[in-house]
Structure formats: C-alpha cells, structure tokens
Design a protein around this motif. Structure first.
Motif, mmCIF file in Angstrom:
data_model
loop_
_atom_site.group_PDB
_atom_site.id
_atom_site.type_symbol
_atom_site.label_atom_id
_atom_site.label_comp_id
_atom_site.label_asym_id
_atom_site.label_seq_id
_atom_site.Cartn_x
_atom_site.Cartn_y
_atom_site.Cartn_z
ATOM 1 N N VAL A 112 14.629 18.353 -26.445
ATOM 2 C CA VAL A 112 14.574 19.742 -25.979
ATOM 3 C C VAL A 112 15.284 19.884 -24.634
ATOM 4 O O VAL A 112 15.297 18.958 -23.821
ATOM 5 C CB VAL A 112 13.109 20.237 -25.840
ATOM 6 N N ASP A 113 15.883 21.056 -24.435
ATOM 7 C CA ASP A 113 16.516 21.336 -23.133
ATOM 8 C C ASP A 113 16.304 22.802 -22.795
ATOM 9 O O ASP A 113 16.210 23.656 -23.669
ATOM 10 C CB ASP A 113 18.015 21.004 -23.150
ATOM 11 N N ARG A 114 16.250 23.095 -21.479
ATOM 12 C CA ARG A 114 16.054 24.474 -21.031
ATOM 13 C C ARG A 114 17.366 25.258 -21.007
ATOM 14 O O ARG A 114 17.371 26.466 -20.787
ATOM 15 C CB ARG A 114 15.376 24.507 -19.654
ATOM 16 N N HIS A 115 18.505 24.566 -21.244
ATOM 17 C CA HIS A 115 19.801 25.257 -21.308
ATOM 18 C C HIS A 115 20.252 25.375 -22.761
ATOM 19 O O HIS A 115 20.518 24.364 -23.415
ATOM 20 C CB HIS A 115 20.858 24.494 -20.511
ATOM 21 N N HIS A 138 15.761 24.671 -27.986
ATOM 22 C CA HIS A 138 15.906 25.298 -26.667
ATOM 23 C C HIS A 138 14.528 25.753 -26.196
ATOM 24 O O HIS A 138 14.091 26.863 -26.511
ATOM 25 C CB HIS A 138 16.879 26.483 -26.806
ATOM 26 N N VAL A 139 13.815 24.879 -25.528
ATOM 27 C CA VAL A 139 12.490 25.230 -24.993
ATOM 28 C C VAL A 139 12.282 24.538 -23.641
ATOM 29 O O VAL A 139 13.019 23.610 -23.290
ATOM 30 C CB VAL A 139 11.320 24.815 -25.941
ATOM 31 N N ASP A 140 11.267 25.001 -22.926
ATOM 32 C CA ASP A 140 10.871 24.352 -21.679
ATOM 33 C C ASP A 140 10.038 23.121 -22.047
ATOM 34 O O ASP A 140 8.923 23.238 -22.540
ATOM 35 C CB ASP A 140 10.048 25.341 -20.844
ATOM 36 N N GLY A 141 10.610 21.950 -21.790
ATOM 37 C CA GLY A 141 9.953 20.710 -22.206
ATOM 38 C C GLY A 141 8.809 20.282 -21.308
ATOM 39 O O GLY A 141 8.127 19.308 -21.621
ATOM 40 N N ARG A 209 17.875 7.839 -10.048
ATOM 41 C CA ARG A 209 18.160 9.199 -9.539
ATOM 42 C C ARG A 209 18.466 10.104 -10.707
ATOM 43 O O ARG A 209 19.435 9.870 -11.429
ATOM 44 C CB ARG A 209 19.383 9.154 -8.628
ATOM 45 N N PHE A 210 17.632 11.114 -10.891
ATOM 46 C CA PHE A 210 17.835 12.076 -11.977
ATOM 47 C C PHE A 210 17.832 13.496 -11.430
ATOM 48 O O PHE A 210 17.274 13.751 -10.357
ATOM 49 C CB PHE A 210 16.703 11.950 -13.015
ATOM 50 N N VAL A 211 18.436 14.427 -12.187
ATOM 51 C CA VAL A 211 18.310 15.845 -11.839
ATOM 52 C C VAL A 211 16.848 16.251 -12.072
ATOM 53 O O VAL A 211 16.141 15.596 -12.835
ATOM 54 C CB VAL A 211 19.274 16.735 -12.684
ATOM 55 N N PRO A 212 16.376 17.326 -11.416
ATOM 56 C CA PRO A 212 14.951 17.663 -11.521
ATOM 57 C C PRO A 212 14.550 18.291 -12.858
ATOM 58 O O PRO A 212 15.353 18.955 -13.499
ATOM 59 C CB PRO A 212 14.752 18.688 -10.394
ATOM 60 N N LEU A 213 13.297 18.062 -13.225
ATOM 61 C CA LEU A 213 12.658 18.799 -14.307
ATOM 62 C C LEU A 213 12.303 20.165 -13.714
ATOM 63 O O LEU A 213 11.620 20.231 -12.693
ATOM 64 C CB LEU A 213 11.392 18.051 -14.735
ATOM 65 N N VAL A 214 12.818 21.217 -14.340
ATOM 66 C CA VAL A 214 12.639 22.573 -13.796
ATOM 67 C C VAL A 214 11.843 23.380 -14.812
ATOM 68 O O VAL A 214 12.187 23.367 -16.001
ATOM 69 C CB VAL A 214 14.017 23.229 -13.557
ATOM 70 N N GLU A 215 10.823 24.098 -14.368
ATOM 71 C CA GLU A 215 10.061 24.904 -15.319
ATOM 72 C C GLU A 215 10.814 26.180 -15.668
ATOM 73 O O GLU A 215 11.576 26.707 -14.869
ATOM 74 C CB GLU A 215 8.679 25.247 -14.744
ATOM 75 N N GLY A 216 10.625 26.665 -16.898
ATOM 76 C CA GLY A 216 11.259 27.909 -17.347
ATOM 77 C C GLY A 216 12.609 27.632 -17.984
ATOM 78 O O GLY A 216 13.174 26.543 -17.830
ATOM 79 N N LEU A 217 13.151 28.642 -18.710
ATOM 80 C CA LEU A 217 14.423 28.448 -19.402
ATOM 81 C C LEU A 217 15.589 28.729 -18.466
ATOM 82 O O LEU A 217 15.482 29.523 -17.534
ATOM 83 C CB LEU A 217 14.495 29.374 -20.623
ATOM 84 N N GLY A 218 16.728 28.081 -18.707
ATOM 85 C CA GLY A 218 17.928 28.267 -17.893
ATOM 86 C C GLY A 218 18.662 29.551 -18.277
ATOM 87 O O GLY A 218 18.374 30.159 -19.307
ATOM 88 N N SER A 219 19.637 29.945 -17.441
ATOM 89 C CA SER A 219 20.309 31.225 -17.673
ATOM 90 C C SER A 219 21.472 31.114 -18.661
ATOM 91 O O SER A 219 22.004 32.121 -19.100
ATOM 92 C CB SER A 219 20.811 31.777 -16.345
ATOM 93 N N GLU A 220 21.937 29.920 -18.993
ATOM 94 C CA GLU A 220 23.012 29.826 -20.004
ATOM 95 C C GLU A 220 22.720 28.779 -21.051
ATOM 96 O O GLU A 220 21.817 27.977 -20.885
ATOM 97 C CB GLU A 220 24.381 29.563 -19.362
#
Ligand code: SAH
Length: 220
Positions: A112-115, A138-141, A209-220
């Motif tokens: 799953v990915d938020r984008h 496409h969901v908030d994991g 080093r990873f990019v952050p887990l962000v809550e909510g869906l992305g804009s694209e």
C-alpha cells in the motif's frame, strides 16, 4: 587467439557486481539472493537515474520518494524470514521493487502507498513482469489493512516514530514485522518485532535512513 575465459558482457558483469555488493553487506540467504537476482531493479527506476539502477544506493522516484538501497532491501527481506505460504503486507510501495522481491518468496503480497501515482506505476510494472500475486492499494498504511489481516509478515519501508499499533495488532502470533523507527530527519534504527503468544520481542538490527511514514493520503 586468447584461450582465457570468454569476456563477460556488460549485463552479466553488472549483475555480478550487484550480487557481490549484496553479499558483502551481509545478504547471505540463498532464497533472498535468488529473488534479487531475478527482479531487475532497472524496471523500477525511471528518468535521469535509470543508468544508476544497479548501484548499491537509494535513488529518487516520483512524488519526492526514494527506492531503497538494494543491500538494505536485501537485509530487510532476510530479516522478515519469508516463507512460501506467507501472507505479507508492505507499507510503502514506492517504486514497487521491494514488493516484487517479496512476491517471489511469499504466497501473496499486499502493498500500500499513500500516493496514487506510485501505486499505479508499480501496478504497471508488476503486470509487465507477470507478478500476479501482488495486490497494490492506494490507502494510508499506518492503519494497516484490517480487511486482509492478520499477516504472517509486515514490512514497513517508511520511518515511524514507534512501531504503529494497528500494524502490531495485525501481525499473527509467530509473525515478524520489520520497521525503521526514529525521527525522519535523523538516523533511524531498523527494528525486527516478533509476536509471541505472550507479547512482542524487539531486536535492533542496524542504523538506516528512510523517508517518513506520513498519515493521510498524498496529493498525487
Ligand atoms: N519500498 C519502496 C520504497 C519506499 S519509499 C520501494 O521498494 O521502492 C516509502 C514509501 O512510503 C513512499 O512511497 C511513501 O509514499 C510511502 N508512505 C509514507 N507514509 C505512508 C502511509 N501512511 N501509508 C502508505 N504509504 C506511505
């Protein structure tokens, strides 16, 4: 006329270097190495950085995200101890590279990915490679996938401040979750969580080093 060994072509030499880099970073599991030999990282890297796909480094992908370094992908996959009957959840599809490797080792992979754009592009590559046991959504994991839970294995490929509670709850007894833990702007720790009948065991594997887990869906 030389009677030495035939010269390797570029692709074979590149592949040898790629596998050597994995082994020298501690990726020794034969099934993991076999899966990484079969999945062409070049299929998951587009644009400017395509010619660096076989180097052991993270690379930028769309939506400001990154495809992880191959040796880190190998070590995370190895720590997950994936078995052929396993149902696996990956949080953070990104390019789809990690999910493709998991799909050769497990029965079924949910990723799953938020984008939305990353999910669509990864689905296209899975289709081209004929990887039919991956479902990309496409969901908030950060809340996992309650409808498909519980999972034998969960791999989080974005850094959380703590192992997310909903994901711990969706792990089977005997299951394993691997997750980078720490602030997104600092070095994080890769943690292996094993669920026992009486609770969770936590092992710290290595700095990452990873990019952050962000809550909510992305804009694209
Ligand atoms: N595993 C990927 C790399 C992941 S990069 C690969 O093999 O290429 C981390 C990914 O996590 C990014 O694509 C980002 O969009 C995603 N992500 C971050 N927070 C998320 C969340 N809450 N739910 C789902 N995906 C998330």
């Amino acid at each position: 006329m030389s009677n030495g060994p035939a010269p390797l072509d570029d692709a074979a030499e590149r592949q040898m270097r790629f596998l050597f880099a994995l082994r020298s970073h501690g990726v020794t599991d034969a099934r993991v190495l076999g899966a990484m030999e079969r999945i062409d990282r070049g299929a998951f890297v587009r644009g400017l950085f395509a010619d660096r796909a076989y180097e052991d480094m993270p690379l930028p992908i769309a939506c400001g995200q990154t495809i992880s370094q191959p040796s880190v992908v190998g070590l995370m996959t190895q720590a997950l101890e994936v078995q052929p009957r396993d149902m696996v959840l990956e949080v953070g599809t990104g390019s789809g590279y990690q999910a493709a490797i998991l799909s050769l080792l497990a029965r079924r992979v949910y990723t799953v990915d938020r984008h939305r754009r990353l999910v669509r592009e990864a689905q296209d590559v899975f289709h081209v490679l004929g990887l039919v046991n991956i479902t990309a959504l496409h969901v908030d994991g950060s809340f996992g996938l309650p409808d498909q839970a519980p999972f034998d294995k969960i791999l989080v490929t974005a850094a959380a401040e703590d192992p997310p509670g909903p994901l711990l709850a969706q792990l089977k007894i005997g299951g394993i979750m691997v997750v980078p833990v720490g602030q997104s702007d600092a070095v994080q720790s890769l943690i292996k969580v094993t669920r026992h009948s009486r609770g969770f065991e936590y092992d710290e594997l290595r700095p990452v080093r990873f990019v952050p887990l962000v809550e909510g869906l992305g804009s694209e």
